[in-house]
Design a protein around this motif. Sequence first.
Motif, short mmCIF file in Angstrom:
data_model
loop_
_atom_site.label_atom_id
_atom_site.label_comp_id
_atom_site.label_asym_id
_atom_site.label_seq_id
_atom_site.Cartn_x
_atom_site.Cartn_y
_atom_site.Cartn_z
N ASP A 292 -0.70 -10.92 10.21
CA ASP A 292 0.04 -9.81 9.73
C ASP A 292 -0.43 -9.72 8.17
O ASP A 292 0.15 -10.31 7.50
CB ASP A 292 1.44 -10.02 9.74
CG ASP A 292 2.22 -8.75 9.27
OD1 ASP A 292 1.79 -7.90 8.79
OD2 ASP A 292 3.47 -8.80 9.37
N ALA A 293 -1.47 -8.89 7.92
CA ALA A 293 -1.93 -8.73 6.67
C ALA A 293 -1.01 -7.92 5.72
O ALA A 293 -1.24 -8.07 4.40
CB ALA A 293 -3.44 -7.94 6.49
N ASN A 294 -0.02 -7.50 6.30
CA ASN A 294 0.95 -6.65 5.46
C ASN A 294 1.99 -7.79 4.77
O ASN A 294 2.77 -7.31 3.90
CB ASN A 294 1.52 -5.62 6.24
CG ASN A 294 0.60 -4.38 6.56
OD1 ASN A 294 0.48 -3.62 5.60
ND2 ASN A 294 0.31 -4.24 7.89
N THR B 248 0.89 -1.23 -0.19
CA THR B 248 0.02 0.13 -0.05
C THR B 248 0.95 1.17 0.07
O THR B 248 2.02 1.16 0.52
CB THR B 248 -0.91 0.05 1.08
OG1 THR B 248 0.00 0.09 2.46
CG2 THR B 248 -1.90 -1.18 1.34
N GLY C 34 -1.07 -7.99 -0.86
CA GLY C 34 -0.67 -7.13 0.27
C GLY C 34 -1.88 -6.69 1.19
O GLY C 34 -3.16 -7.41 0.92
N CYS C 35 -1.90 -5.81 1.97
CA CYS C 35 -2.96 -5.50 3.07
C CYS C 35 -3.96 -4.75 2.35
O CYS C 35 -3.91 -4.20 1.17
CB CYS C 35 -2.41 -4.22 3.84
SG CYS C 35 -3.48 -3.64 4.98
N ASN C 36 -5.39 -5.30 2.57
CA ASN C 36 -6.47 -5.00 1.84
C ASN C 36 -6.54 -5.39 0.37
O ASN C 36 -7.50 -5.05 -0.47
CB ASN C 36 -6.74 -3.62 1.91
CG ASN C 36 -7.28 -3.27 3.62
OD1 ASN C 36 -8.04 -4.20 4.12
ND2 ASN C 36 -7.02 -2.12 3.83
N ASP D 55 -11.34 -3.75 7.09
CA ASP D 55 -10.09 -3.10 6.80
C ASP D 55 -8.97 -3.81 7.52
O ASP D 55 -8.71 -3.66 9.01
CB ASP D 55 -10.18 -1.61 7.47
CG ASP D 55 -8.94 -0.91 7.04
OD1 ASP D 55 -7.99 -1.38 6.54
OD2 ASP D 55 -9.07 0.33 7.07
N GLU D 56 -7.89 -4.39 6.67
CA GLU D 56 -7.17 -5.36 7.27
C GLU D 56 -5.95 -4.56 8.04
O GLU D 56 -5.04 -5.05 8.71
CB GLU D 56 -6.27 -6.16 6.09
CG GLU D 56 -7.47 -7.20 5.62
CD GLU D 56 -6.69 -8.00 4.46
OE1 GLU D 56 -7.68 -8.81 3.87
OE2 GLU D 56 -5.76 -7.57 4.04
N SER D 57 -5.71 -3.20 7.77
CA SER D 57 -4.95 -1.95 8.27
C SER D 57 -5.27 -1.93 9.71
O SER D 57 -4.44 -1.21 10.37
CB SER D 57 -4.79 -0.99 7.52
OG SER D 57 -5.90 -0.18 7.51
N LYS D 58 -6.34 -2.13 10.04
CA LYS D 58 -6.79 -1.92 11.55
C LYS D 58 -7.09 -3.16 12.41
O LYS D 58 -8.10 -3.17 12.68
CB LYS D 58 -8.10 -0.97 11.62
CG LYS D 58 -7.66 0.37 10.84
CD LYS D 58 -9.03 1.26 10.85
CE LYS D 58 -8.75 2.33 9.91
NZ LYS D 58 -10.13 3.34 9.76
N SER E 130 -7.48 -10.28 7.42
CA SER E 130 -7.86 -10.21 8.89
C SER E 130 -7.91 -11.40 9.69
O SER E 130 -8.08 -11.18 11.09
CB SER E 130 -9.38 -9.31 8.93
OG SER E 130 -10.17 -10.39 8.37
#
Length: 637
Positions: A221-223, A55, A104-106, A193-196, A217
Motif C-alpha cells: 500500500d503505497a498510499n 495526493t 505518500g503515493c509517488n 507509478d505507485e498508484s497503479k 511499488s
Amino acid sequence: MKIKHYIVAFFTALLCSQNASAQQKFNEVSYSPSETTFRLIAPNKPTLRLYDAGTGGKAYKKIKMEQSGENTWTTTVKGNLKGKFYTFDIGHGETPGVFAKAVGCNGIRGAVIDMKETDPTGWNIDQRVPTKSPSDLIIYELHHRDFSIDPSSGLVHKGKFLALTEQKAIDYLKKLGVNTVHLLPSFDFASVDESKPNTPQYNWGYDPLNYNVPEGSYSYDANLPTRRIKEFKQMVQALHKAGIRVILDVVYNHTFDLKNSNFERTFPKAYYRYKADGTPSDGSGCGNETASEKTLMHDFMLESMKYWVKEYHIDGFRVDLMGVHDIQTMNDIRRELNAIDPGIFIYGEGWSAGTCAYPHDKLAMKAAISQMPGIAAFSDDIRDALRGPFSDDKKTGFLGGIEGLEESLKAGIAGMIAHPQVDYSKVNYSKKPYATEPTQMIAYVSCHDDLCLVDRLKASIPEAEYDENELIRLDELAQTAVLTSQGVPFILSGEEMLRDKKGVHNSFNSPDSINHLDWNNLKAYPQVFNYYSGLINLRKNHPAFRLGSADLVRKHLEFLPVQKCLVAFRLKGHAGGDKWNNIYVILNANPELRTVNIPKGKYTIVCANGEVKESGLGEMEGGEVTVDGQSALILHD
C-alpha cells in the motif's frame, strides 16, 4: 597526560557537535503528539503546506517559515499532525524536501508519522550480522521483482519486499549458501507509478526521487506511508534471523532529473556539478551529476547512509558509479560508518559513465582504491578477462579460448594486489595493483547491468549457443574462478539456475518476461545449482580461499606455470589455518584436456567435471595431472 586527555576530549566533542549539526541540518520533520517542527535548509523563505492526503486536494494550511540560522528555516505546528502530509516551496515548485523519511503515493508529499510505529515486533533486538572480514561475504545481487514475480517461484508476495520474508525464499538462499543479499535500489524512485499497483511496470530503480524512504511499488500500500517502511524492516529482520546480510544499492551520483528534483527545488545549484559554461555536467550519463565535494551534498550522503544503517539496520552499501564521487567524501563515509560498526561493507563501481566536472585524480575511481582503505571496487579486469570486453558483446575472452588474458585472470585471483607472480604490464586494464588488500576487490563475471553470463556466452561463443553442455561447462568454469579468487565474490541472482534475459543488454525497463527468474530451470538444470552451491560452501568452509590479507595471499598463493587458456594455482601450507595442507585449483578453458605437473603424492579430488563434493569425489596420484577441457579441477593433500 591531562593535556592529552583534554585534547582528545576537545576533538571528540567537536566531532560529536559536527555530527549533531549535520543530523539536525537534515532532520526536516521532528514529530511529537503535541507538536511537529519543520526545518529546511534553503536560500529563500519557504512556504510550508499541510495536506490531508498524499495526493490530490488543496492544502488546508499554508505557513511562511521563519529564519532560524544561515539558510535555515523552521516552524512549529501545534497539535497532533500524525497522518498528515506536507510540502515545502521556495518558489521552484513543491517538494517534500531532500530528507523526507516518509512519503505518500509517488513521493510527491512528505508524511508526518511516528517512526516507532513502523518497527515490527522484535525490531529492537534485530542486529546486523557480524562480519569478521569482508572476505567471508558471498554476495547475491537481487532485484525484488525479478526474484519473486514469476508464478514458478511459488512465492506469495510477488514483486514485494515481503517475498524475502517467506520461508521458501529464506530456505532457498540458505541452501544456495550465499550470506549477503545485495538489493537493487530499494529507495523511492521515480519511474514506476505507485498508484497503479496492478499494472505491470518495471525498472531497476536507478532514478532516485526520495533517497531515504523505501520504494512504494514493492509495498502492498503505497498510499499508507508507514506500510512500506514496516515491510522493508520485516524483510531485513527475516534475512538477519537467517544469518544473511543486507546490502543496499545507493545511487547518489544523479537524480531522475535536475530541474524538478528535490535537491534543486530546495536549494538550487547547491547539490549538482556544472561545467565552465554553466550547463549541467553529466558524468552519470543520466543528464546530471551530483557534487559530493559541495558541503550540502557531502553531508547529505553521510547522513543518508548513517540513517539507513541506524533506522533500517543495513549491513552495507553498493555505491552506484562511485567514480562520480570524490575520494574525500568516500573516506568520510567510511570513517563515520566505522564509528557505528566497522563491519559495514562499502563497495562500488570504480568508474563514471562520462566525464565529470571535477579533477579526475580526486574522484573515487578504481585506480584510487588504494587511497580509500576499507572500500572495495568491482574488478572489470577479472570480469572481462573471463568473458570478453564490455565494449563488444561478440568478443570472447579466456572462456572462449582467447590467449593472452591469463595474467589478467591471475591478477583477479590474487585480489588485484601486488603479487610477485603477477606481471601487471600484461593485465588488460590495471597496469598496476589497485587494491592494497584483496578485500578491496569485488570478483564477478556478470551483474544486473550488461548481458548476464548465459547471454554473454551465447553471444560471444557460437558453440555455446547451440551446445547446452558446453554452455553449462563454461558457465561453471567462470564461477569457479570467481568463487576461488581472494577477492569478495559476487554473483547475479538466477545465474545458479542458468538464467537468461533473451539477449537484452540493458534490461532496466524491460518487462517481466525478460527479467524474471524462471524457477523451472532448477528442475531442468539441477547440476548447475548443485555446482554453485558446492563451490560456495567449499569457500565458506575453507579459509584458504578467503585469506583476507595481502600478506597472507603473497605468502600462501602460488601460481603454477601458465599455459594457453589455463591458469593453475596452489594455496599452500594450511593457508589461513585451513585443515587442508595444499589445495590446487586448475582452470582449463581449452576445449581439449590439458596436463599440469604437481608434486607427487596422494590427493583428494573435490571438484571435477562439473561436480563438487567437499568430502571427496575420489583420489589420485600427483605428478602429471590431466584436466578435462572447459572445466576446473580442485584437489588437496
